[in-house]
Design an enzyme around this catalytic site. Structure first.
Site, PDB file in Angstrom:
ATOM      1  N   THR A   1      50.061  47.766  33.427  1.00 38.48           N
ATOM      2  CA  THR A   1      49.946  46.580  34.215  1.00 38.48           C
ATOM      3  C   THR A   1      51.437  45.949  34.293  1.00 38.48           C
ATOM      4  OG1 THR A   1      47.791  46.261  33.236  1.00 38.48           O
ATOM      5  CG2 THR A   1      48.864  44.106  33.867  1.00 38.48           C
TER       6      THR A   1
ATOM      7  N   ASN B   1      40.833  54.156  40.076  1.00 37.55           N
ATOM      8  CA  ASN B   1      40.259  54.102  38.533  1.00 37.55           C
ATOM      9  C   ASN B   1      38.779  54.219  38.706  1.00 37.55           C
ATOM     10  OD1 ASN B   1      41.457  51.620  39.704  1.00 37.55           O
ATOM     11  ND2 ASN B   1      39.949  50.772  38.092  1.00 37.55           N
TER      12      ASN B   1
ATOM     13  N   CYS C   1      34.769  44.133  33.733  1.00 35.78           N
ATOM     14  CA  CYS C   1      33.850  43.036  33.868  1.00 35.78           C
ATOM     15  C   CYS C   1      34.579  41.849  33.254  1.00 35.78           C
ATOM     16  CB  CYS C   1      32.575  43.329  33.217  1.00 35.78           C
ATOM     17  SG  CYS C   1      32.702  43.305  31.417  1.00 35.78           S
TER      18      CYS C   1
HETATM   19  N1  PLP Z   1      46.253  50.711  37.465  1.00 35.14           N
HETATM   20  C1  PLP Z   1      45.262  51.498  37.330  1.00 35.14           C
HETATM   21  C2  PLP Z   1      44.739  52.376  38.491  1.00 35.14           C
HETATM   22  C3  PLP Z   1      44.490  51.516  36.094  1.00 35.14           C
HETATM   23  O1  PLP Z   1      43.254  52.143  36.225  1.00 35.14           O
HETATM   24  C4  PLP Z   1      44.864  50.807  34.955  1.00 35.14           C
HETATM   25  C5  PLP Z   1      44.101  50.801  33.689  1.00 35.14           C
HETATM   26  O2  PLP Z   1      42.850  50.846  34.012  1.00 35.14           O
HETATM   27  C6  PLP Z   1      46.134  49.877  35.058  1.00 35.14           C
HETATM   28  C7  PLP Z   1      46.813  49.964  36.313  1.00 35.14           C
HETATM   29  C8  PLP Z   1      46.398  49.103  33.847  1.00 35.14           C
HETATM   30  O3  PLP Z   1      47.089  49.814  33.022  1.00 35.14           O
HETATM   31  P1  PLP Z   1      47.382  49.411  31.284  1.00 35.14           P
HETATM   32  O4  PLP Z   1      46.068  49.567  30.802  1.00 35.14           O
HETATM   33  O5  PLP Z   1      48.156  50.361  30.923  1.00 35.14           O
HETATM   34  O6  PLP Z   1      47.744  47.965  31.739  1.00 35.14           O
END
Ligand code: PLP
Length: 392
Positions: free
Chosen positions: A74, A159, A333
């Site tokens: 993130t 995801n 969610c």
């Molecule tokens: N981007 C995608 C496509 C993700 O699937 C996720 C987490 O589910 C993230 C970003 C964020 O990653 P993190 O959990 O390391 O903050």
């Protein structure tokens, strides 16, 4: 089935179990101190960080200087999306940000914030929504000019659905013109071969816990020439893009996990594709099922994402939970309320159908016996969830 928990874990896309190689690296580096320290123990920690940086660069086709450690996927997405956009605004006055509406919130909310969330009389940036097809894939982003376009951002693998985007075709025109480009590769790194240099993009985000590394370690690959006005300010670590003390133990474990994931990628791909085919067969046999994962060939082999209209996603995961299976609806969610996923509604799925979504994601912890059990359970679970109905 996990020996420790006695449960079947089918939520690898949310977070994968720590790999033994990563655990070993953590144990070996547990005593390390501050890598910024100007003394022997600091230099020892710094060596471990730099070795991890070098190894990760080699595994992902990037120079060591292009590998930056962050606190999560993130954070890497936030630094890249906001930083590239502000960099383009400052240096070229460019104000347009291009993205789809199927992005993870780490990207989607950053774009929303840039394009309207800032407490200013007028938005600094304008959002150009890139349309997607029924599988959630965008087409090429064209008609760009470096003076107007600040950023094109796209995700590699979704995801929720696991569907893979052809980044070269989507981002190619922007790369050629020199418009900044970001890839959210959080679901792809450790699962698909990555060559950062041949992609040609400005930045790429990844997250260690998605490939068996520790939680709260992110990776940002950033080209040296990329202009990134980072939102993170402080002590100036990581090329001044991600201030904050680097975690030597976390990054050593990340490098170890990534090396193991890359090493076994082909064999694991084949094994998981076999599981995916079996799960898909069962899903297809359930009346009314709507499948989102584009197989064969167009998706990660780890994902099976489908809806069972008439059932609530929450009921499906609760019934699986009671049967000893960890699964998810796929969408984040908020406050425990199951909303229809923005990914599915953007793909054109009706709200009623989207609410019956279930995501099963396999990984290194998955065994043949797990898949046997889930295949046997699923039709009954869907029937029970449908009996319970949807809550409106
Ligand atoms: N981007 C995608 C496509 C993700 O699937 C996720 C987490 O589910 C993230 C970003 C964020 O990653 P993190 O959990 O390391 O903050």
């Amino acid at each position: 089935m996990s020996v420790e928990t006695g449960r079947i874990y089918l939520d690898h896309a949310a977070s994968a179990p720590l790999r033994p190689e990563a655990l070993l690296a953590m144990e070996q580096t547990a005593g390390l101190l501050n890598p910024a320290g100007q003394y022997a123990s600091g230099r020892a920690a710094q060596r471990v960080v730099e070795d991890a940086r070098e190894q990760i660069g080699e595994l992902l086709g990037a120079d060591r200087a292009e590998v930056l450690f962050t606190g999560s996927g993130t954070e890497a997405d936030n630094i890249a999306v906001q930083g590239l956009a502000f960099g383009a605004l400052r240096t070229r006055g460019a104000r347009r940000v291009h993205s789809t509406l199927v992005e993870h919130p780490a990207v989607g909310e950053s774009v929303d914030w840039l394009c309207g969330g800032l407490p200013l009389p007028e938005s600094l940036f304008g959002h150009v929504v890139v349309p997607v097809d029924a599988h959630g894939r965008p087409g090429p982003v064209e008609d760009l000019t470096p003076d107007a376009d600040a950023l094109v951002t796209a995700m590699w693998a979704n995801n929720e659905t696991g569907n893979i985007t052809d980044l070269v075709s989507v981002l190619g025109p922007a790369v050629e013109l020199g418009v900044p480009t970001h890839v959210d590769a959080v679901q792809a790194v450790g699962h698909l071969p990555v060559d950062f240099h041949s992609l040609g993009v400005s930045t790429l985000a990844a997250s260690a816990h998605k490939f068996g590394g520790p939680k709260s370690v992110g990776l940002l690959l950033a080209r040296r020439e990329a202009v990134i006005d980072t939102p993170v300010r402080g002590g100036g670590q990581e090329r001044k893009l991600r201030s904050g003390t680097v975690n030597p133990q976390g990054v050593a474990a990340t490098a170890a996990a990534l090396a193991a994931a890359v090493e076994e990628m082909d064999a694991e791909h084949e094994r998981l594709a076999g599981y995916q085919a079996r799960l898909m067969e069962v899903v297809r046999s359930i009346p009314g099922a709507v499948i989102y994962t584009d197989v064969p060939g167009g998706a990660l082999p780890s994902h099976v994402h489908a809806s069972f209209p008439g059932a609530e996603g929450d009921s499906l995961i609760m019934l699986l939970d009671m049967a000893g299976v960890d699964a998810s609806t796929g969408s984040a969610c908020s406050a425990g309320v199951n909303r229809a996923s923005h990914v599915l509604t953007t793909m054109g799925v009706e709200v009623h159908t989207a609410r019956g979504a279930l995501r099963l994601t396999t990984g290194p912890a998955t065994t043949d016996a797990d898949i046997d059990r889930v295949c046997a359970l699923l039709p009954g679970v869907v029937e029970q969830a449908r009996d319970a109905g949807t809550a409106y």
